[in-house]
Write a protein that holds these residues in place. Sequence first.
Motif, PDB file in Angstrom:
ATOM      1  N   GLN A 122      16.233  65.316  51.388  1.00 56.00           N
ATOM      2  CA  GLN A 122      17.086  63.982  51.831  1.00 56.00           C
ATOM      3  C   GLN A 122      16.331  62.750  50.491  1.00 56.00           C
TER       4      GLN A 122
ATOM      5  N   CYS B 182      20.278  55.976  60.780  1.00 56.01           N
ATOM      6  CA  CYS B 182      20.827  54.871  60.777  1.00 56.01           C
ATOM      7  C   CYS B 182      21.196  54.681  59.015  1.00 56.01           C
TER       8      CYS B 182
ATOM      9  N   GLN C 198      19.886  52.974  56.436  1.00 52.70           N
ATOM     10  CA  GLN C 198      18.607  52.369  56.510  1.00 52.70           C
ATOM     11  C   GLN C 198      18.624  51.381  55.505  1.00 52.70           C
ATOM     12  N   GLN C 199      19.479  51.388  54.244  1.00 53.72           N
ATOM     13  CA  GLN C 199      19.385  50.408  53.495  1.00 53.72           C
ATOM     14  C   GLN C 199      20.161  49.045  53.865  1.00 53.72           C
TER      15      GLN C 199
ATOM     16  N   TRP D 104       8.699  56.983  49.155  1.00 48.76           N
ATOM     17  CA  TRP D 104       8.985  56.012  47.828  1.00 48.76           C
ATOM     18  C   TRP D 104      10.223  55.044  48.202  1.00 48.76           C
TER      19      TRP D 104
ATOM     20  N   SER E 173      12.021  54.560  50.805  1.00 46.79           N
ATOM     21  CA  SER E 173      12.073  53.945  51.942  1.00 46.79           C
ATOM     22  C   SER E 173      11.196  52.574  51.220  1.00 46.79           C
TER      23      SER E 173
ATOM     24  N   HIS F 110       2.384  59.613  49.263  1.00 49.79           N
ATOM     25  CA  HIS F 110       2.060  58.231  50.365  1.00 49.79           C
ATOM     26  C   HIS F 110       1.067  57.504  50.320  1.00 49.79           C
TER      27      HIS F 110
HETATM   28  N1  UDP Z   1      16.781  57.153  55.693  1.00 47.23           N
HETATM   29  C1  UDP Z   1      18.219  56.642  56.151  1.00 47.23           C
HETATM   30  N2  UDP Z   1      18.283  56.523  57.494  1.00 47.23           N
HETATM   31  C2  UDP Z   1      17.202  56.515  58.244  1.00 47.23           C
HETATM   32  C3  UDP Z   1      15.919  57.095  57.881  1.00 47.23           C
HETATM   33  C4  UDP Z   1      15.728  57.038  56.521  1.00 47.23           C
HETATM   34  O1  UDP Z   1      19.064  56.389  55.489  1.00 47.23           O
HETATM   35  O2  UDP Z   1      17.210  56.646  59.382  1.00 47.23           O
HETATM   36  C5  UDP Z   1      17.035  57.218  54.363  1.00 47.23           C
HETATM   37  C6  UDP Z   1      16.073  56.075  53.639  1.00 47.23           C
HETATM   38  O3  UDP Z   1      17.012  55.007  53.522  1.00 47.23           O
HETATM   39  C7  UDP Z   1      15.684  56.702  52.347  1.00 47.23           C
HETATM   40  C8  UDP Z   1      15.389  58.271  52.706  1.00 47.23           C
HETATM   41  O4  UDP Z   1      15.928  58.459  54.046  1.00 47.23           O
HETATM   42  O5  UDP Z   1      16.454  56.620  51.346  1.00 47.23           O
HETATM   43  C9  UDP Z   1      13.984  58.816  52.800  1.00 47.23           C
HETATM   44  O6  UDP Z   1      13.490  58.672  51.615  1.00 47.23           O
HETATM   45  P1  UDP Z   1      11.836  58.456  51.563  1.00 47.23           P
HETATM   46  O7  UDP Z   1      11.436  58.731  50.095  1.00 47.23           O
HETATM   47  O8  UDP Z   1      11.432  57.259  52.140  1.00 47.23           O
HETATM   48  O9  UDP Z   1      11.073  59.671  52.292  1.00 47.23           O
HETATM   49  P2  UDP Z   1      11.342  61.329  52.691  1.00 47.23           P
HETATM   50  O10 UDP Z   1      12.562  61.463  53.481  1.00 47.23           O
HETATM   51  O11 UDP Z   1      11.565  61.813  51.165  1.00 47.23           O
HETATM   52  O12 UDP Z   1      10.082  61.460  53.248  1.00 47.23           O
END
Ligand code: UDP
Length: 453
Positions: free
Chosen positions: A13, A332, A334-335, A352, A354, A374
């Motif tokens: 993701q 959710c 998140q953005q 990164w 987030s 992180h």
């Molecule tokens: N995200 C989202 N909804 C949530 C939690 C996370 O859309 O409820 C999205 C967030 O916007 C980001 C991605 O998931 O774009 C997570 O990417 P990140 O690089 O922060 O962390 P990773 O999932 O790679 O550990």
Amino acid sequence: MAPRVMVLPLPEQGHVTPLMELSHRLVDHGMEVTFVCTERTHALILGGLGHRTNGYEALGGIQLVAIPDGLADGDDRRDISKSLAGLSWSIRGHVEELIRATKVKWLVADATVVGMCYEVAKKLAVRIACFSPMPAAYLGTLLRIPELIADGFFDDNGIPKRQGAFLLAPNTPPLYTAHVPWGVAGGPEVQLTFFQNASRNAQAARLADMVLCNTFHDAEAVAFELYPEILPIGPLFADGKTVGQFLPEDTRCIKWLDAHADNSVVYAAFGSTTVFDPSQIQELAEGLELAGRPFLWVVRPDFSSGFGGLRKAWFDEFENRTAGKGMVVSWCAQQQVLAHRAVGCFLTHCGWHSVLEALRNGVPMLCWPYFFDHFTIRSYISDVWRTGLAMSPGEDGAISKEEVSTMVERVITDHVIGERARILGDAACRSLAKGGSSYENFQKFVNILKATL
Ligand code: UDP
């Protein structure tokens, strides 16, 4: 016919999202995009879209293509070392077939997989843009793996010869020898596989035609002095478009946020892959409750392997108890959440993407890093930008409810941190506006693509 670019993310993701955002921007500039994912990720993206045929319309003209992931039917696809091994041996052949079928002239490959398909792309005279969804400071240290070995940080197999955090330059986050991409659990053999993969990626990135990074100049000014080959084009964001969410978004939380005062809500979310043990989840839950502020908390279905039996009963009881104060969702938008005026701080695992989302919206952060980059990102937030605070684990490595509650209060009431976050957010937005550095760099990339497609 519009020129076509092939985009290849690591099928997770946190990588799919920024590469989708990049793809949308390429489509906006008149290009066609073939977005290549493994079958599992492809199915997750289509599932997130409500299984709409092939996703082409919903994704605004991005063409999704699925390839096998090189694993057998019963293999655990959430085991990242297995997934990496499967991709490593299988991806090359599939990319070759696709390049021949689509006749693309450019491949935009994620910096975590670029080494796996570099040779085949070059053999077919395809140019490569290596795209990093990691900070430039972290990518830069990877690009210098041979130098880090020569300087005595690691041996030839990537085993740290020195333990700790090392400052390679002032005003940069340190190099944590324990948190390099091959610093994974699973014993020496798994570590060696990861190290070889990282070295291969680093070598391919050094030879790539372009190295793009989802970041912006003011956030990492020193890194761009150290690694001038990296071109910042971020922070990329969805801009209201669909970005391939694997889980359905719970839209109730936006209405819930609407009912809250400005900067009053604690938003807690830990990305798409973190897993906490049940006792840590309980401590976090009680910390949010103890803080006494309204909270919105993302608890993915697979956030803990321990939601069952009594613990499930405990969690239900927690949700009932805090129903007037907090909201728990499985996923959710998140953005949208981080752009909401009601959000006062972000308790984050320091992924990164987030962090960039919070940063762009000027949201102060509380850092709870999980792995890899992180820790680098935590240093940026708490030491370099000083737009947030770092949480401190106790001697047992766990973070207590008291720590959660105290730090939430500190970060949300610290106006100096809030002001710094706002200023850095403004800088991020300026970099993306016409004439800004990320805007101009992206334009440069598009011009090169158009001239060579
Ligand atoms: N995200 C989202 N909804 C949530 C939690 C996370 O859309 O409820 C999205 C967030 O916007 C980001 C991605 O998931 O774009 C997570 O990417 P990140 O690089 O922060 O962390 P990773 O999932 O790679 O550990």
